[in-house]
Design an enzyme around this catalytic site. Structure first.
Site, PDB file in Angstrom:
ATOM      1  N   TYR A  33      65.851 105.896  22.983  1.00  0.00           N
ATOM      2  CA  TYR A  33      64.430 105.917  23.345  1.00  0.00           C
ATOM      3  C   TYR A  33      63.847 104.684  22.679  1.00  0.00           C
ATOM      4  CZ  TYR A  33      64.038 110.653  25.285  1.00  0.00           C
ATOM      5  OH  TYR A  33      64.131 111.784  26.078  1.00  0.00           O
TER       6      TYR A  33
ATOM      7  N   ASP B  89      63.396 107.021  32.097  1.00  0.00           N
ATOM      8  CA  ASP B  89      62.609 107.986  32.899  1.00  0.00           C
ATOM      9  C   ASP B  89      61.641 108.793  32.026  1.00  0.00           C
ATOM     10  OD1 ASP B  89      65.354 110.421  33.192  1.00  0.00           O
ATOM     11  OD2 ASP B  89      64.236 109.664  31.482  1.00  0.00           O
TER      12      ASP B  89
ATOM     13  N   HIS C  76      66.640 113.406  34.184  1.00  0.00           N
ATOM     14  CA  HIS C  76      66.479 113.939  32.816  1.00  0.00           C
ATOM     15  C   HIS C  76      66.633 115.470  32.802  1.00  0.00           C
ATOM     16  CE1 HIS C  76      64.730 112.186  28.964  1.00  0.00           C
ATOM     17  NE2 HIS C  76      64.742 113.452  28.653  1.00  0.00           N
TER      18      HIS C  76
HETATM   19  C1  LIG Z   1      68.898 119.814  28.257  1.00  0.00           C
HETATM   20  C2  LIG Z   1      68.315 118.621  27.561  1.00  0.00           C
HETATM   21  C3  LIG Z   1      68.369 117.380  28.181  1.00  0.00           C
HETATM   22  C4  LIG Z   1      67.840 116.244  27.548  1.00  0.00           C
HETATM   23  C5  LIG Z   1      67.247 116.384  26.263  1.00  0.00           C
HETATM   24  C6  LIG Z   1      67.191 117.618  25.614  1.00  0.00           C
HETATM   25  C7  LIG Z   1      67.725 118.737  26.272  1.00  0.00           C
HETATM   26  C8  LIG Z   1      67.647 120.069  25.592  1.00  0.00           C
HETATM   27  N1  LIG Z   1      66.643 115.254  25.699  1.00  0.00           N
HETATM   28  S1  LIG Z   1      65.018 115.401  25.448  1.00  0.00           S
HETATM   29  O1  LIG Z   1      64.809 116.390  24.450  1.00  0.00           O
HETATM   30  O2  LIG Z   1      64.445 114.134  25.098  1.00  0.00           O
HETATM   31  O3  LIG Z   1      64.495 115.791  26.784  1.00  0.00           O
HETATM   32  C9  LIG Z   1      67.126 114.039  26.048  1.00  0.00           C
HETATM   33  C10 LIG Z   1      67.010 112.891  25.195  1.00  0.00           C
HETATM   34  O4  LIG Z   1      66.703 112.994  24.002  1.00  0.00           O
HETATM   35  N2  LIG Z   1      67.292 111.670  25.745  1.00  0.00           N
HETATM   36  C11 LIG Z   1      67.734 111.520  27.052  1.00  0.00           C
HETATM   37  O5  LIG Z   1      67.979 110.408  27.505  1.00  0.00           O
HETATM   38  N3  LIG Z   1      67.932 112.620  27.852  1.00  0.00           N
HETATM   39  C12 LIG Z   1      67.665 113.851  27.355  1.00  0.00           C
HETATM   40  N4  LIG Z   1      67.953 114.966  28.111  1.00  0.00           N
HETATM   41  C13 LIG Z   1      68.477 114.794  29.504  1.00  0.00           C
HETATM   42  C14 LIG Z   1      70.018 114.748  29.513  1.00  0.00           C
HETATM   43  O6  LIG Z   1      70.497 113.540  28.955  1.00  0.00           O
HETATM   44  C15 LIG Z   1      70.548 114.852  30.935  1.00  0.00           C
HETATM   45  O7  LIG Z   1      69.880 113.913  31.746  1.00  0.00           O
HETATM   46  C16 LIG Z   1      70.366 116.259  31.512  1.00  0.00           C
HETATM   47  O8  LIG Z   1      70.544 117.227  30.508  1.00  0.00           O
HETATM   48  C17 LIG Z   1      71.401 116.504  32.599  1.00  0.00           C
HETATM   49  O9  LIG Z   1      71.166 117.724  33.206  1.00  0.00           O
HETATM   50  P1  LIG Z   1      71.943 119.079  32.809  1.00  0.00           P
HETATM   51  O10 LIG Z   1      71.335 119.550  31.521  1.00  0.00           O
HETATM   52  O11 LIG Z   1      71.626 119.990  33.970  1.00  0.00           O
HETATM   53  O12 LIG Z   1      73.404 118.775  32.699  1.00  0.00           O
END
Ligand SMILES: Cc1cc2c(cc1C)[n+](S(=O)(=O)[O-])c1c(=O)[nH]c(=O)nc-1n2C[C@H](O)[C@H](O)[C@H](O)COP(=O)(O)O
Length: 499
Positions: free
Chosen positions: A242, A270, A361
């Site tokens: 990030y 995104d 995401h």
């Molecule tokens: C489930 C989940 C996903 C997050 C995630 C945290 C969780 C609990 N976090 S978030 O807190 O900021 O949203 C990140 C993150 O730190 N950075 C990122 O690039 N994607 C983040 N993602 C998105 C992740 O990298 C994938 O794009 C997404 O999880 C793929 O979908 P599935 O969970 O259905 O496999």
């Protein structure tokens, strides 16, 4: 004097510093004066003040990597060791939810009873703490995109080949030059210790066992160095970034990751602002922000849940003009994570990046964004037309729950796929054995399904093996004509009454 002889701080002294004017907390047996830090705290001052004068270790751990205080709190505020026998046990009054949760944990299915990734989700939902489940399971707004991510795969059907020798199956491939056993990686998902006390190191160990790649999240609960130190042998990790408003912090993180051997920089594009995840908000995430690199002291509205509390440092001004700078500060391959239309894939190629992840995401950002697999079906034909299909590596994530989803993505042209929630749920419910089993189930499913579609290695997967015409169809149900229905009278046989 040696630390052992230095006078230890006592509980009644610490408990006097329990206000905004003077705020001390105890973390892992040491006291810290966080008075000046209160306005700086990304999760807002209130959540710290809740533990002013007390032991805050249990609340601190799931969200902050262990080196957070050393990294971000001036040494002069480190007050020294505490005589923990003088610290009153936090009298957490009996929480009926917690008691019920403990009962459910006693009755949970055995690991052997989990036969697919959905089983882990079902168990996790029953045994995880509410706030943790809310954070992992939530999607943005009405969670339409989160559901679409998986259901999009139901619009793709196979056109299997027969009478192909599929005795020996090879699932291996390369990702950014690294050989992996199977074309998936553990994608970046923040706050691993919300699900398991050991956090993301569990994923590091499972990734090693199955020879797949772990993408280390910026917002991991474990520190970056902890996760790199947990790497074994020639195990490969990538960094998910990030981008911080303070580019010096970002440059330091990127160059440190490269120095520690990371083999890919995945810039998340995104999330100029983290999405509105109402389950997360509803659980009134009261914990503090993660190991964020905040420079702002502004009051965070923590009612936005964990997501908002941990992401105030992210730079919404990030744009294409920044890409040359990233390419100049590292020799790692640079990949844009969260690209959602072919025009941006073309821009990415022209900007000189090495790959993209077609992703929304996990449905946690823009609701009604299309699924990664649907975007892939838009992108690849356009790149093939230009002869650009091999210019960069194209990944997809979101809703991958079966090996057939992986196979469909590779048939449509992806190099590999990212998997998020399934490994979080497996970790939260069963720890390392859970993630190990989840990865093994995918390997078993993949070997079987490769045989059934008539391919013995992943390089044979191609568009002719699938029918993806249904992908772009978002059948909205036709609204029922309730008015007409209410007055419509079926042909009434003679002698019968209209009721
Ligand atoms: C489930 C989940 C996903 C997050 C995630 C945290 C969780 C609990 N976090 S978030 O807190 O900021 O949203 C990140 C993150 O730190 N950075 C990122 O690039 N994607 C983040 N993602 C998105 C992740 O990298 C994938 O794009 C997404 O999880 C793929 O979908 P599935 O969970 O259905 O496999």
């Amino acid at each position: 004097a040696p630390a052992s002889d230095m006078k230890k701080l006592l509980g009644d002294e610490i408990s006097k510093h329990n206000s905004r004017e003077s705020c001390w907390v105890v973390i892992h047996g040491k006291a810290y004066d966080v008075t000046d830090f209160l306005p700086e705290h990304p999760g807002g001052p209130k959540v710290i003040l809740k533990y002013a004068g007390k032991d805050a270790t249990d609340e601190f751990d799931p969200i902050h990597p262990p080196d957070t205080l050393d990294k971000y709190l001036d040494k002069s505020k480190h007050l020294g060791e505490v005589d923990m026998s003088t610290i009153a046990e936090e009298q957490s009054d009996k929480d009926p939810d917690e008691e019920e949760r403990q009962e459910r944990i006693k009755e949970m299915p055995t690991l052997e009873q989990c036969f697919n990734l959905a089983d882990f989700e079902a168990v996790a939902r029953r045994v995880m703490k509410k706030t943790s489940w809310a954070y992992y399971s939530s999607g943005a707004d009405d969670e339409i995109t989160m559901r679409e991510n998986h259901s999009a795969f139901h619009k793709i059907w196979f056109r299997p080949r027969v009478l192909v020798d599929v005795e020996n199956i090879d699932l291996s491939t390369t990702m950014l030059g690294t050989r992996v056993d199977i074309p998936f990686y553990a994608t970046a998902t923040a706050l691993g210790k919300l699900g398991h006390p050991e956090g993301e190191v569990i994923l590091t160990r499972a990734a090693k066992k199955h020879n797949v790649i772990q993408m280390i999240p910026t917002l991991a609960s474990c520190s970056f160095d902890e996760l790199v130190d947990a790497r074994q042998g020639d195990q490969v990790q990538w960094l998910q970034l990030y981008v911080n408003k303070n580019r010096d912090i970002t440059k330091r993180i990127v160059q440190h990751a490269e120095n520690r051997g990371c083999k890919g920089l995945f810039i998340t594009v995104d999330a100029p602002q983290l999405g509105r995840r109402e389950k997360d908000m509803r659980s009134k995430f009261s914990d503090t922000g993660s190991d964020v690199q905040s420079t702002s002291g502004d009051e965070i509205d923590r009612s936005q849940g964990a997501a908002r509390a941990i992401s105030s440092f992210i730079d919404p001004s990030l744009s294409w003009k920044d890409i040359p700078w990233f390419l100049s500060i590292t020799n790692m391959p640079v990949i844009l994570k969260g690209v959602q239309r072919v025009e941006d894939v073309i821009r990415a190629i022209e900007a000189g990046v090495h790959g993209v992840v077609l992703s929304n995401h996990g449905g946690r950002q823009l609701d009604f964004a299309r699924s990664g697999i649907e975007i892939l079906a838009e992108v690849m034909p356009v790149l093939r037309e230009r002869g650009w299909e091999n210019r960069i590596e194209i990944y997809v994530d979101g809703g991958i729950r079966r090996a057939t989803d992986i196979i469909k993505a590779l048939c449509l042209g992806a190099k590999g796929v990212g998997i998020g929630r399934p490994f979080l749920f497996a970790m939260s419910a069963y720890g390392l054995p859970g993630v190990d089993r989840a990865m093994q189930l995918l390997k078993d499913e993949m070997a079987m399904n490769m045989r059934l579609i008539g391919c013995s290695s992943v390089d044979q997967l191609n568009p002719s093996l699938v029918d993806s015409r249904g992908l772009g169809v978002h059948t909205a149900t036709v609204p029922r004509d309730t008015l007409h229905l209410s007055c419509y009278d079926p042909l009434v046989p003679p002698g019968n009454k209209i009721t």
